[in-house]
Design an enzyme around this catalytic site. Sequence first.
Site, PDB file in Angstrom:
ATOM      1  N   GLY A  32      44.368 -80.727  42.113  1.00 29.08           N
ATOM      2  CA  GLY A  32      45.676 -80.514  41.490  1.00 29.08           C
ATOM      3  C   GLY A  32      46.838 -80.943  42.374  1.00 29.08           C
ATOM      4  O   GLY A  32      46.654 -81.509  43.453  1.00 29.08           O
ATOM      5  N   ASP A  76      33.379 -74.794  37.622  1.00 29.42           N
ATOM      6  CA  ASP A  76      34.348 -73.846  37.089  1.00 29.42           C
ATOM      7  C   ASP A  76      34.115 -72.497  37.773  1.00 29.42           C
ATOM      8  O   ASP A  76      32.960 -72.070  37.905  1.00 29.42           O
ATOM      9  CB  ASP A  76      34.100 -73.723  35.574  1.00 29.42           C
ATOM     10  CG  ASP A  76      35.236 -73.039  34.861  1.00 29.42           C
ATOM     11  OD1 ASP A  76      35.678 -71.964  35.338  1.00 29.42           O
ATOM     12  OD2 ASP A  76      35.687 -73.572  33.828  1.00 29.42           O
ATOM     13  N   SER A 120      52.981 -66.546  43.841  1.00 27.38           N
ATOM     14  CA  SER A 120      54.178 -67.204  43.323  1.00 27.38           C
ATOM     15  C   SER A 120      55.380 -66.284  43.440  1.00 27.38           C
ATOM     16  O   SER A 120      55.252 -65.058  43.380  1.00 27.38           O
ATOM     17  CB  SER A 120      53.939 -67.537  41.850  1.00 27.38           C
ATOM     18  OG  SER A 120      55.148 -67.851  41.205  1.00 27.38           O
ATOM     19  N   TYR A 166      50.932 -64.843  32.986  1.00 29.10           N
ATOM     20  CA  TYR A 166      50.678 -65.695  34.157  1.00 29.10           C
ATOM     21  C   TYR A 166      51.112 -64.957  35.428  1.00 29.10           C
ATOM     22  O   TYR A 166      50.344 -64.829  36.389  1.00 29.10           O
ATOM     23  CB  TYR A 166      51.446 -67.029  34.024  1.00 29.10           C
ATOM     24  CG  TYR A 166      51.719 -67.684  35.351  1.00 29.10           C
ATOM     25  CD1 TYR A 166      50.693 -68.306  36.053  1.00 29.10           C
ATOM     26  CD2 TYR A 166      52.998 -67.657  35.922  1.00 29.10           C
ATOM     27  CE1 TYR A 166      50.934 -68.888  37.288  1.00 29.10           C
ATOM     28  CE2 TYR A 166      53.246 -68.232  37.146  1.00 29.10           C
ATOM     29  CZ  TYR A 166      52.215 -68.840  37.834  1.00 29.10           C
ATOM     30  OH  TYR A 166      52.453 -69.400  39.059  1.00 29.10           O
ATOM     31  N   LYS A 192      48.952 -63.208  38.886  1.00 27.96           N
ATOM     32  CA  LYS A 192      49.238 -63.426  40.312  1.00 27.96           C
ATOM     33  C   LYS A 192      49.402 -62.082  41.027  1.00 27.96           C
ATOM     34  O   LYS A 192      48.859 -61.872  42.115  1.00 27.96           O
ATOM     35  CB  LYS A 192      50.503 -64.277  40.492  1.00 27.96           C
ATOM     36  CG  LYS A 192      50.372 -65.709  40.026  1.00 27.96           C
ATOM     37  CD  LYS A 192      49.406 -66.503  40.910  1.00 27.96           C
ATOM     38  CE  LYS A 192      49.232 -67.927  40.445  1.00 27.96           C
ATOM     39  NZ  LYS A 192      48.092 -68.610  41.078  1.00 27.96           N
ATOM     40  N   PHE A 197      57.902 -70.815  46.087  1.00 29.90           N
ATOM     41  CA  PHE A 197      59.096 -70.911  45.261  1.00 29.90           C
ATOM     42  C   PHE A 197      58.917 -72.140  44.339  1.00 29.90           C
ATOM     43  O   PHE A 197      57.946 -72.165  43.607  1.00 29.90           O
ATOM     44  CB  PHE A 197      60.355 -70.815  46.131  1.00 29.90           C
ATOM     45  CG  PHE A 197      60.581 -69.354  46.472  1.00 29.90           C
ATOM     46  CD1 PHE A 197      59.693 -68.682  47.322  1.00 29.90           C
ATOM     47  CD2 PHE A 197      61.555 -68.618  45.839  1.00 29.90           C
ATOM     48  CE1 PHE A 197      59.801 -67.303  47.551  1.00 29.90           C
ATOM     49  CE2 PHE A 197      61.686 -67.244  46.067  1.00 29.90           C
ATOM     50  CZ  PHE A 197      60.805 -66.599  46.918  1.00 29.90           C
ATOM     51  N   ARG A 248      67.588 -72.283  42.138  1.00 28.69           N
ATOM     52  CA  ARG A 248      66.215 -72.023  42.601  1.00 28.69           C
ATOM     53  C   ARG A 248      66.032 -72.588  43.998  1.00 28.69           C
ATOM     54  O   ARG A 248      66.806 -73.411  44.457  1.00 28.69           O
ATOM     55  CB  ARG A 248      65.197 -72.688  41.662  1.00 28.69           C
ATOM     56  CG  ARG A 248      65.174 -72.136  40.252  1.00 28.69           C
ATOM     57  CD  ARG A 248      64.622 -70.732  40.183  1.00 28.69           C
ATOM     58  NE  ARG A 248      64.523 -70.259  38.801  1.00 28.69           N
ATOM     59  CZ  ARG A 248      65.517 -69.711  38.118  1.00 28.69           C
ATOM     60  NH1 ARG A 248      66.706 -69.547  38.675  1.00 28.69           N
ATOM     61  NH2 ARG A 248      65.330 -69.309  36.872  1.00 28.69           N
TER      62      ARG A 248
HETATM   63  C1  UD1 Z   1      59.187 -71.200  36.078  1.00 31.10           C
HETATM   64  C2  UD1 Z   1      58.503 -69.971  35.509  1.00 31.10           C
HETATM   65  C3  UD1 Z   1      57.894 -69.183  36.653  1.00 31.10           C
HETATM   66  C4  UD1 Z   1      56.925 -70.074  37.436  1.00 31.10           C
HETATM   67  C5  UD1 Z   1      57.657 -71.339  37.898  1.00 31.10           C
HETATM   68  C6  UD1 Z   1      56.745 -72.329  38.600  1.00 31.10           C
HETATM   69  C7  UD1 Z   1      59.642 -69.351  33.433  1.00 31.10           C
HETATM   70  C8  UD1 Z   1      60.564 -68.381  32.778  1.00 31.10           C
HETATM   71  N1  UD1 Z   1      59.446 -69.173  34.746  1.00 31.10           N
HETATM   72  O1  UD1 Z   1      60.163 -70.759  36.979  1.00 31.10           O
HETATM   73  O2  UD1 Z   1      57.233 -68.056  36.194  1.00 31.10           O
HETATM   74  O3  UD1 Z   1      56.427 -69.391  38.554  1.00 31.10           O
HETATM   75  O4  UD1 Z   1      58.253 -71.993  36.776  1.00 31.10           O
HETATM   76  O5  UD1 Z   1      55.846 -72.905  37.705  1.00 31.10           O
HETATM   77  O6  UD1 Z   1      59.095 -70.233  32.798  1.00 31.10           O
HETATM   78  N2  UD1 Z   1      65.771 -75.729  33.542  1.00 31.10           N
HETATM   79  C9  UD1 Z   1      66.625 -76.403  32.714  1.00 31.10           C
HETATM   80  N3  UD1 Z   1      66.093 -77.330  31.847  1.00 31.10           N
HETATM   81  C10 UD1 Z   1      64.756 -77.621  31.790  1.00 31.10           C
HETATM   82  C11 UD1 Z   1      63.882 -76.909  32.657  1.00 31.10           C
HETATM   83  C12 UD1 Z   1      64.411 -75.961  33.502  1.00 31.10           C
HETATM   84  O7  UD1 Z   1      67.830 -76.197  32.729  1.00 31.10           O
HETATM   85  O8  UD1 Z   1      64.360 -78.477  30.994  1.00 31.10           O
HETATM   86  C13 UD1 Z   1      66.324 -74.760  34.525  1.00 31.10           C
HETATM   87  C14 UD1 Z   1      65.838 -73.340  34.353  1.00 31.10           C
HETATM   88  O9  UD1 Z   1      66.651 -72.621  33.478  1.00 31.10           O
HETATM   89  C15 UD1 Z   1      65.923 -72.834  35.797  1.00 31.10           C
HETATM   90  C16 UD1 Z   1      65.627 -74.087  36.642  1.00 31.10           C
HETATM   91  O10 UD1 Z   1      65.881 -75.179  35.790  1.00 31.10           O
HETATM   92  O11 UD1 Z   1      67.240 -72.409  36.100  1.00 31.10           O
HETATM   93  C17 UD1 Z   1      64.193 -74.162  37.138  1.00 31.10           C
HETATM   94  O12 UD1 Z   1      63.309 -73.997  36.055  1.00 31.10           O
HETATM   95  P1  UD1 Z   1      61.718 -74.155  36.207  1.00 31.10           P
HETATM   96  O13 UD1 Z   1      61.414 -75.444  36.874  1.00 31.10           O
HETATM   97  O14 UD1 Z   1      61.101 -73.907  34.873  1.00 31.10           O
HETATM   98  O15 UD1 Z   1      61.296 -73.002  37.241  1.00 31.10           O
HETATM   99  P2  UD1 Z   1      61.548 -71.417  37.217  1.00 31.10           P
HETATM  100  O16 UD1 Z   1      62.462 -71.021  36.123  1.00 31.10           O
HETATM  101  O17 UD1 Z   1      61.943 -71.037  38.590  1.00 31.10           O
END
Ligand code: UD1
Length: 336
Positions: A9, A57, A123, A147, A151, A176, A229
């Site tokens: 992966g 698996d 995570s 999910y 964890k 993160f 983030r």
């Molecule tokens: C997400 C998961 C989290 C997981 C992590 C890693 C959710 C609610 N949380 O976290 O449980 O551990 O991924 O796989 O799904 N964003 C946009 N547009 C997009 C995609 C994301 O604006 O198309 C924003 C989100 O609102 C956030 C940031 O980008 O503020 C990061 O999003 P994302 O990459 O999905 O990560 P997490 O939200 O941290």
Amino acid sequence: MILVTGGAGYIGSHTSVELIKNGYDIVILDNLCNSKYESINRIIELTGKEVPFEKVDLLDYDGVKAVFDKYDIDAVIHFAGLKAVGESVEKPMLYYNNNITGTLNLLRIMNDYGCKKIVFSSSATVYGITKVVPVTEDMPTGTTNPYGSTKLMLENIMRDISVSDSDWSIVLLRYFNPIGAHESGRIGEDPNGIPNNLMPRICNVATGKMEKLTVWGDDYDTHDGTGVRDYIHVLDLADGHVAAVRKTFSTNGVMTYNLGTGIGYSVYDLIKTFERVNDTSVPYVVCPRRAGDIGALYADCTRAEEEMGWKAKRGLEDMCRDTYRFLINNPNGYSE
Ligand code: UD1
């Protein structure tokens, strides 16, 4: 020898390369349900070493046991697991069975073979809807989806195992937001289907697979209103695993570490940096907040630095540049 579950992966393949570079012998176990064998070829290409691979698996107890019979395994880095938040809400039983039962099989077999050193992929999701940043490892935990629950449950299972038998050495790594790719452009993230995470979506827009990025909310209490983030380069994360596995050989008990950079970047920061360093454009529209999202989440990584001597070295520009290089060099990911 180190057993790397989920080594085909995204994070597993980068870690495998770094382990080999650091002189470790490894064997990769993967069921390839969300990865491709081609990533193993690339690991071999990048390291110049033959890497034993077992398509097994973790739910196949006898299959895993056979791997422990075949190789002399001293420690395990355990990446294998399902990881899509949305899918876990729709299919909780699939997630609990795969992630919990699979890991229990692995732990039982490790115990039977006297192999009691494990590095586990946890995570930042275990911090739930925390409002305090940066987060330290001793802050309260809680989850909002199956999910995340798998964890946290697995962390707790491993803590209980350590209480019952002090020979175990367990490192729980709370990642993160990993992005980026190997600087060679040969290995990177190749998500199946439509990705949910921000960077894979930026990639889809940059390559024209999606017309526009949806920015989920610009009314958060952050420096520009978009979600913040802690993005970390996957190679820094890989180095963190090398440090962690080293730790399992020197200390017993359970150790929990945040792996991030300690810096929070917003959605707009990521878009702008990606556009600038790659000389491309990422059109977007602003939409309402995504359910379950929080405004800001970033790590305090002091403990990992103090106890493992590990610190992230690469910046946001490297992360954006390296992601794009893999994308351009592999327009169809690992597929032909
Ligand atoms: C997400 C998961 C989290 C997981 C992590 C890693 C959710 C609610 N949380 O976290 O449980 O551990 O991924 O796989 O799904 N964003 C946009 N547009 C997009 C995609 C994301 O604006 O198309 C924003 C989100 O609102 C956030 C940031 O980008 O503020 C990061 O999003 P994302 O990459 O999905 O990560 P997490 O939200 O941290």
